[in-house]
Write an enzyme that holds these catalytic residues in place. Structure first.
Site, PDB file in Angstrom:
ATOM      1  N   ASP A  81      -2.594 -10.156  -1.893  1.00 30.71           N
ATOM      2  CA  ASP A  81      -1.738 -11.247  -2.358  1.00 30.71           C
ATOM      3  C   ASP A  81      -0.277 -10.801  -2.469  1.00 30.71           C
ATOM      4  O   ASP A  81       0.008  -9.692  -2.937  1.00 30.71           O
ATOM      5  CB  ASP A  81      -2.252 -11.711  -3.730  1.00 30.71           C
ATOM      6  CG  ASP A  81      -1.672 -13.038  -4.175  1.00 30.71           C
ATOM      7  OD1 ASP A  81      -1.371 -13.878  -3.309  1.00 30.71           O
ATOM      8  OD2 ASP A  81      -1.543 -13.236  -5.403  1.00 30.71           O
ATOM      9  N   HIS A  82       0.629 -11.655  -2.039  1.00 25.96           N
ATOM     10  CA  HIS A  82       2.077 -11.457  -2.228  1.00 25.96           C
ATOM     11  C   HIS A  82       2.588 -10.091  -1.787  1.00 25.96           C
ATOM     12  O   HIS A  82       3.307  -9.413  -2.522  1.00 25.96           O
ATOM     13  CB  HIS A  82       2.460 -11.687  -3.696  1.00 25.96           C
ATOM     14  CG  HIS A  82       2.474 -13.121  -4.098  1.00 25.96           C
ATOM     15  ND1 HIS A  82       3.416 -14.014  -3.641  1.00 25.96           N
ATOM     16  CD2 HIS A  82       1.650 -13.815  -4.910  1.00 25.96           C
ATOM     17  CE1 HIS A  82       3.168 -15.206  -4.155  1.00 25.96           C
ATOM     18  NE2 HIS A  82       2.087 -15.120  -4.922  1.00 25.96           N
ATOM     19  N   HIS A 207      -0.696 -21.567  -5.561  1.00 25.22           N
ATOM     20  CA  HIS A 207      -0.533 -20.381  -6.400  1.00 25.22           C
ATOM     21  C   HIS A 207      -0.225 -20.844  -7.827  1.00 25.22           C
ATOM     22  O   HIS A 207       0.216 -21.960  -8.048  1.00 25.22           O
ATOM     23  CB  HIS A 207       0.611 -19.517  -5.882  1.00 25.22           C
ATOM     24  CG  HIS A 207       0.263 -18.740  -4.651  1.00 25.22           C
ATOM     25  ND1 HIS A 207       0.290 -17.363  -4.606  1.00 25.22           N
ATOM     26  CD2 HIS A 207      -0.141 -19.146  -3.425  1.00 25.22           C
ATOM     27  CE1 HIS A 207      -0.072 -16.962  -3.405  1.00 25.22           C
ATOM     28  NE2 HIS A 207      -0.337 -18.028  -2.660  1.00 25.22           N
ATOM     29  N   GLY A 209      -2.520 -21.168 -10.180  1.00 24.31           N
ATOM     30  CA  GLY A 209      -3.563 -22.148 -10.444  1.00 24.31           C
ATOM     31  C   GLY A 209      -3.988 -22.271 -11.892  1.00 24.31           C
ATOM     32  O   GLY A 209      -4.507 -23.313 -12.301  1.00 24.31           O
TER      33      GLY A 209
END
Length: 280
Positions: A81-82, A207, A209
Site C-alpha cells: 500500500d502507498h 482509502h 475506509g
C-alpha cells in the site's frame, strides 16, 4: 489460491460486491484476518505499508499468505500500500507480493503518469497487479499527513486520461475520505464517485475506509468501488485490547494470553466488514 488483485476484483465486479483490503500491522494479526474471510466466504486482500513490510519481512509475509491460501482454500492477495519509491515496489514483487500500489498522487500529472507507466510495465511482466491514486486523500497514515487545504478531489476527465495512459488495474479516488479517521465519520461525495464510475472503466478503490459510514458502503459498491481499505479500525481495536490485557497481566505470563484476545478483536472486525462488503 494465492492470486492477484486484478483477478479478485474481476470476480467482485461480476457479482457486484467489494473486496476488503485490510492492513496487517504485525504478523500476529494475519492468520486471524484470513480465517475471518474464510469463515464468511470471501476473497481477501491483505495489505501492508512499506514500513510494516520491512518490519516483518516482505518474504515472510508472502510465504504466510501463500501457505494459508493453499491450506485454507481461499483467494488471498498480498498488496503493498502507498509505495512512492520504485525500489520498494521492486523489492515487494521480487519477494512474492501479488499486488502493489504506486502512489504518485502528490506528483504533477505528467510525472505521475510516466512513473506509473514504469511500475505497470515492470509489474505486469511479472504477473503482478497495480493500483494507482489520482487526487489527494486527506488525513494521516504511517506518519504522512495531508492537511485539509491540501486535499484535491479526483477529476473524472483526468482520471479517464490517466487510466488510458497507464493501464493500471485499479484506481484509488479522492472523494472525501481521510486516512486515520476513526473518531468521526466522513461524508462521501457520491455525485463525484458516480461520475468517476461512469467515466472510468476499471475498479475503484476507497482509502480511509474506517471513516466511512457503514450504511454508505453498499452505495460505494454500486458506484464501482471494488476494493475498500480498512486499517485504522484494526489498529485501534488491537491496541485497545492490548492495553487492557497488558495492564493486568503478570510479567511472567505467556504472551499468548494477551495477544490472542487482541487478534480475536481483529477477527471480529474483519468478519463484520466483509459481511457488509458482500451485502450480507
Amino acid at each position: 489460491m494465492y492470486t492477484t488483485l486484478k483477478e479478485v476484483l474481476a470476480k467482485a465486479d461480476k457479482y457486484n460486491f467489494t473486496v476488503g483490503s485490510f492492513n496487517t500491522h504485525n504478523l500476529e494479526m494475519l492468520p486471524y484476518m484470513i480465517r475471518a474471510a474464510k469463515d464468511i466466504g470471501s476473497p481477501i486482500s491483505i495489505q501492508t505499508s512499506v514500513g510494516t513490510a520491512r518490519y516483518i519481512g516482505y518474504g515472510v509475509l508472502a510465504s504466510v499468505c501463500k501457505y494459508m491460501a493453499d491450506n485454507e482454500g481461499l483467494d488471498i492477495v498480498l498488496h503493498l500500500d502507498h509505495a512512492a519509491k520504485f525500489t520498494d515496489i521492486k523489492e515487494a514483487i521480487e519477494n512474492g507480493y501479488s499486488s502493489v500500489m504506486f502512489d504518485g498522487s502528490a506528483l504533477p500529472l505528467k510525472e505521475n503518469i510516466l512513473r506509473t507507466q514504469e511500475v505497470v510495465e515492470f509489474a505486469h511482466k511479472r504477473g503482478v497487479s497495480v493500483e494507482a491514486e489520482l487526487g489527494t486523500i486527506g488525513g494521516t497514515e504511517e506518519g504522512i499527513a495531508v492537511a485539509a487545504h491540501e486535499v484535491k478531489y479526483t477529476d473524472p476527465k483526468i482520471a479517464k486520461q490517466f487510466v488510458e495512459a497507464t493501464n493500471v488495474d485499479a484506481l484509488a479516488v479522492a472523494v472525501g475520505t481521510n486516512h486515520g479517521q476513526y473518531k468521526s465519520k466522513t461524508d462521501i461525495n457520491f455525485d463525484l464517485l458516480k461520475e468517476i464510475h461512469e467515466t472510468v472503466d476499471i475498479p475503484l478503490v476507497i482509502h480511509g475506509g474506517t471513516g466511512v459510514k457503514e450504511e454508505d458502503i453498499h452505495k460505494c459498491t454500486n458506484y464501482g468501488v471494488r476494493k475498500f481499505n480498512v486499517g485504522t479500525e484494526l489498529l485501534v481495536g488491537w491496541t485497545k485490547k492490548a492495553m487492557e490485557k497488558f495492564a493486568t497481566t503478570k510479567e511472567n505470563a505467556s504472551l499468548r494470553n494477551n495477544i490472542v484476545p487482541c487478534n480475536e478483536v481483529v477477527y471480529e472486525i474483519v468478519k463484520h466488514k466483509i459481511g457488509i462488503f458482500l451485502n450480507k
